[in-house]
Design an enzyme around this catalytic site. Structure first.
Site, PDB file in Angstrom:
ATOM      1  N   THR A 119      15.449   0.582  -4.272  1.00  7.85           N
ATOM      2  CA  THR A 119      15.345   1.963  -3.787  1.00  7.85           C
ATOM      3  C   THR A 119      16.720   2.614  -3.754  1.00  7.85           C
ATOM      4  O   THR A 119      16.900   3.749  -4.211  1.00  7.85           O
ATOM      5  CB  THR A 119      14.713   1.991  -2.385  1.00  7.85           C
ATOM      6  OG1 THR A 119      13.424   1.363  -2.435  1.00  7.85           O
ATOM      7  CG2 THR A 119      14.560   3.402  -1.876  1.00  7.85           C
ATOM      8  N   GLN A 178       9.003   3.695  -5.380  1.00  8.05           N
ATOM      9  CA  GLN A 178      10.186   4.382  -4.855  1.00  8.05           C
ATOM     10  C   GLN A 178      11.100   4.843  -5.991  1.00  8.05           C
ATOM     11  O   GLN A 178      11.438   4.055  -6.879  1.00  8.05           O
ATOM     12  CB  GLN A 178      10.963   3.450  -3.923  1.00  8.05           C
ATOM     13  CG  GLN A 178      10.172   3.003  -2.702  1.00  8.05           C
ATOM     14  CD  GLN A 178       9.494   1.660  -2.896  1.00  8.05           C
ATOM     15  OE1 GLN A 178       8.992   1.367  -3.978  1.00  8.05           O
ATOM     16  NE2 GLN A 178       9.472   0.847  -1.840  1.00  8.05           N
ATOM     17  N   GLN A 227       7.722   9.559  -4.485  1.00 10.57           N
ATOM     18  CA  GLN A 227       7.972   8.676  -3.345  1.00 10.57           C
ATOM     19  C   GLN A 227       9.478   8.506  -3.143  1.00 10.57           C
ATOM     20  O   GLN A 227      10.218   8.200  -4.080  1.00 10.57           O
ATOM     21  CB  GLN A 227       7.320   7.312  -3.564  1.00 10.57           C
ATOM     22  CG  GLN A 227       7.485   6.367  -2.371  1.00 10.57           C
ATOM     23  CD  GLN A 227       6.681   5.092  -2.505  1.00 10.57           C
ATOM     24  OE1 GLN A 227       5.851   4.959  -3.408  1.00 10.57           O
ATOM     25  NE2 GLN A 227       6.893   4.149  -1.610  1.00 10.57           N
ATOM     26  N   ASP A 228       9.921   8.726  -1.888  1.00 14.48           N
ATOM     27  CA  ASP A 228      11.333   8.523  -1.513  1.00 14.48           C
ATOM     28  C   ASP A 228      12.286   9.471  -2.241  1.00 14.48           C
ATOM     29  O   ASP A 228      13.349   9.067  -2.720  1.00 14.48           O
ATOM     30  CB  ASP A 228      11.768   7.069  -1.763  1.00 14.48           C
ATOM     31  CG  ASP A 228      11.136   6.094  -0.786  1.00 14.48           C
ATOM     32  OD1 ASP A 228      10.271   6.514   0.002  1.00 14.48           O
ATOM     33  OD2 ASP A 228      11.495   4.908  -0.826  1.00 14.48           O
ATOM     34  N   ASP A 287       6.869   9.353   2.112  1.00 17.88           N
ATOM     35  CA  ASP A 287       8.168   9.126   2.760  1.00 17.88           C
ATOM     36  C   ASP A 287       9.277   9.885   2.030  1.00 17.88           C
ATOM     37  O   ASP A 287      10.365   9.354   1.800  1.00 17.88           O
ATOM     38  CB  ASP A 287       8.516   7.630   2.782  1.00 17.88           C
ATOM     39  CG  ASP A 287       7.447   6.768   3.425  1.00 17.88           C
ATOM     40  OD1 ASP A 287       6.667   7.301   4.227  1.00 17.88           O
ATOM     41  OD2 ASP A 287       7.376   5.567   3.105  1.00 17.88           O
ATOM     42  N   ARG A 308       6.000   8.902   9.605  1.00 18.07           N
ATOM     43  CA  ARG A 308       5.576   7.585  10.087  1.00 18.07           C
ATOM     44  C   ARG A 308       6.823   6.767  10.388  1.00 18.07           C
ATOM     45  O   ARG A 308       7.901   7.010   9.823  1.00 18.07           O
ATOM     46  CB  ARG A 308       4.679   6.876   9.076  1.00 18.07           C
ATOM     47  CG  ARG A 308       5.307   6.573   7.723  1.00 18.07           C
ATOM     48  CD  ARG A 308       4.350   5.771   6.864  1.00 18.07           C
ATOM     49  NE  ARG A 308       4.929   5.456   5.555  1.00 18.07           N
ATOM     50  CZ  ARG A 308       4.497   4.458   4.790  1.00 18.07           C
ATOM     51  NH1 ARG A 308       3.494   3.684   5.201  1.00 18.07           N
ATOM     52  NH2 ARG A 308       5.056   4.230   3.613  1.00 18.07           N
ATOM     53  N   TRP A 341       9.426   4.139  10.091  1.00 18.94           N
ATOM     54  CA  TRP A 341       9.961   3.110   9.212  1.00 18.94           C
ATOM     55  C   TRP A 341      10.621   2.000  10.031  1.00 18.94           C
ATOM     56  O   TRP A 341      10.554   0.829   9.689  1.00 18.94           O
ATOM     57  CB  TRP A 341      10.961   3.761   8.256  1.00 18.94           C
ATOM     58  CG  TRP A 341      11.535   2.842   7.228  1.00 18.94           C
ATOM     59  CD1 TRP A 341      10.994   1.665   6.774  1.00 18.94           C
ATOM     60  CD2 TRP A 341      12.756   3.015   6.510  1.00 18.94           C
ATOM     61  NE1 TRP A 341      11.815   1.105   5.811  1.00 18.94           N
ATOM     62  CE2 TRP A 341      12.888   1.921   5.627  1.00 18.94           C
ATOM     63  CE3 TRP A 341      13.745   4.005   6.516  1.00 18.94           C
ATOM     64  CZ2 TRP A 341      13.986   1.779   4.768  1.00 18.94           C
ATOM     65  CZ3 TRP A 341      14.818   3.872   5.656  1.00 18.94           C
ATOM     66  CH2 TRP A 341      14.932   2.771   4.802  1.00 18.94           C
TER      67      TRP A 341
END
Length: 532
Positions: free
Chosen positions: A295, A325, A347-348, A369, A437, A439
């Site tokens: 990531t 990610q 994502q990310d 996220d 959410r 992490w």
């Protein structure tokens, strides 16, 4: 991104932390006297503290400040030992994925050593504030967490087991707890530092608002034939070879699509990227976890150098929703500003890794996220745009990564708009979209005076992997939001979630309080709201 947790067992740690918070908050302890055992009992990890402070030539602390410096020195020694251990691991990393994990960790460990040294020297010579120290210590710990998280991307946690055995995370955690006492004292005395930091010069003032700023550029990047610098990387290489002290260095990036992956390291402070506008100056890449990167290393652009500024640039990752990610932009740049920029991915998308960051009039696009990390960061007057994910997936806007209760970090989304992107709008009824959410155990996120469209799920917040992880220890709040998705009537009933009704509570998450912005943002000339 994968959740990782290396603190004490939950109930024991919460008990210790509660006792420590209570002690630091109300007890006016004697500033002199006491042996190592006495002082170490005031920390969340007393056994590690006693063990390492009893070894070698460490003297008995004379007072709390002396104790702080001793624990910091031990933390730095631990970090140097971990760095040696990491160097010895290099020969075991022969596969592409093991090498990727090791390279990340080695860089992040160097960052931790840098942060600890900066904290120790800054406090020793009175060149930095207690708030600065808390920011840098938070970053030092976050670097380690990010290293361990990368190994989970590829199920290689055993590879890094030797690094975990040095108790470095516990000693940095102890330093955070000790330093928090001094931060709290300053806040109670309202002793705020209103001076500009050393990297800000009078020439920087109103820099971002100037319509003729490109005339002041130190270097111009252009894809036009015959240009001296046709890539951004070549411009950065040129800047790295200059002796310019703390002077601002402006790189004007003319319109075009630049397919580059860039890393702006600690040796490149006070860099500014000036584009022709987010629609026209685009930096793009396609690295992803699905494509064999961690990531961390998937980022199209990653910035570590202090005082980075970007205006009118798009940072993009085109890996797509099927590649897991895939970071468009990663920042651990302290005192950094992003103005009228766009961050685009799935994502990310935006990795707000560490330290103090401010985003103004920016667009952030993503699915899962897509704003994540453990910086102290404020988004003001921004557009948060949820995109269409893969079939069966839900959107989650934030995943804040505060892993220690004394880290002065959190995500604040203020005076902004939370909207569906054009590709999500036709299928809004079939895709759940959540505000965030947890992490990490002490995840902290607030939305304040922000418009929320109807795509937001009435519960507001999503659990981590259908568990009750961190629901008692997180800090999630909503204050004065509006729009069809802002009703708090059916929000989650987690102990850590609250509808904030007090302005004094909400003010903790403002530019002034969360990132100490009144002391450094005015110098950029960027318009900002310090309070609510």
């Amino acid at each position: 991104m994968a959740k990782f947790n290396f603190f004490l067992p939950f109930l024991l740690y919460v008990f210790v932390v509660f006792s420590l918070v209570n002690s630091l908050a109300v007890q006016e302890e004697e500033e002199t006297g006491g042996d190592i055992n006495y002082w170490c009992e005031t920390t969340p990890h007393p056994q590690q503290c006693k063990f390492f402070l009893s070894r070698g030539v460490h003297h008995i602390p004379r007072n709390r400040k002396d104790f702080r410096m001793l624990v910091l020195q031990v933390a730095l020694e631990r970090a140097q030992d971990v760095q040696t251990c990491s160097s010895n691991l290099r020969n075991k990393c022969r596969s592409k994925r093991k090498k990727a994990v090791w390279l990340d960790c080695n860089k992040l460990l160097n960052g931790t050593i840098f942060q600890l040294s900066q904290t120790l020297n800054g406090l020793k010579h009175n060149r930095s504030s207690d708030f600065d120290a808390q920011t840098w210590l938070s970053a030092a710990l976050t670097n380690l967490e990010t290293c361990f998280s990368g190994s989970r991307d590829f199920n290689l946690t055993n590879l890094l087991s030797p690094l975990r055995s040095h108790n470095l995370t516990e000693m940095i955690s102890n330093s955070l707890a000790i330093n928090q006492y001094f931060v709290k004292q300053k806040l109670e005395n309202e002793d705020l530092n209103d001076e500009y930091p050393s990297w800000v010069t009078p020439g920087d003032r109103k820099l971002l608002q100037s319509n003729t700023i490109h005339m002041k550029a130190n270097i111009i990047v252009s894809q036009a034939r015959g240009s001296r610098f046709r890539t951004i990387q070549s411009a950065l290489n040129f800047a790295a070879g200059l002796k310019r002290g703390n002077k601002r260095y402006i790189i004007y990036i003319r319109r075009g699509v630049y397919r580059e992956n860039l890393n702006i390291g600690n040796n490149l402070n006070n860099i500014m990227f000036l584009g022709d506008g987010a629609r026209y100056t685009i930096i793009t890449g396609s690295r992803s976890v699905g494509g064999g990167f961690t990531t961390y290393s998937s980022a199209t652009v990653g910035v570590d150098g202090i005082g980075f500024i970007a205006r009118g640039v798009t940072f993009r990752n085109t890996a797509g929703p099927a590649k897991s990610q895939a970071v468009a932009f990663r920042s651990s740049s302290d005192l950094s500003v992003y103005y009228a920029c766009s961050f685009e991915g799935y994502q990310d998308t935006l990795f707000v890794l560490a330290q103090r960051q401010f985003y103004k009039l920016c667009y952030i696009y993503g699915t899962i996220d897509f704003i994540f990390g453990n910086a102290a960061v404020v988004f003001q007057n921004c557009m948060i745009m949820a995109r269409r994910p893969l079939k069966g997936q839900a959107n989650v806007i934030t995943a804040q990564g505060r892993g220690d209760p004394f880290q002065n970090t959190g995500i604040s989304i203020h005076n902004s708009r939370v909207m569906p992107a054009p590709d999500l709008r036709p299928v809004m009824g079939t895709v759940q979209t959540y505000l965030g959410r947890p992490w990490q155990e002490y995840s902290r996120t607030v939305y304040m005076k922000t418009f929320m469209d109807s795509h937001i799920n009435p519960k507001g917040w999503s659990p981590w992997d259908n568990s009750n992880f961190a629901q008692k220890t997180l800090v999630y709040g909503e204050f004065g939001n509006f729009g069809p998705g802002s009703s708090t009537r059916n929000r989650v009933k987690w102990p850590g979630y609250q509808v904030i009704r007090s302005s004094s509570v909400a003010s903790q998450y403002t530019v002034e309080r969360l990132i100490a912005g009144r002391s450094w943002l005015p110098a950029t000339g960027i318009p900002f709201t310090p309070g609510l």
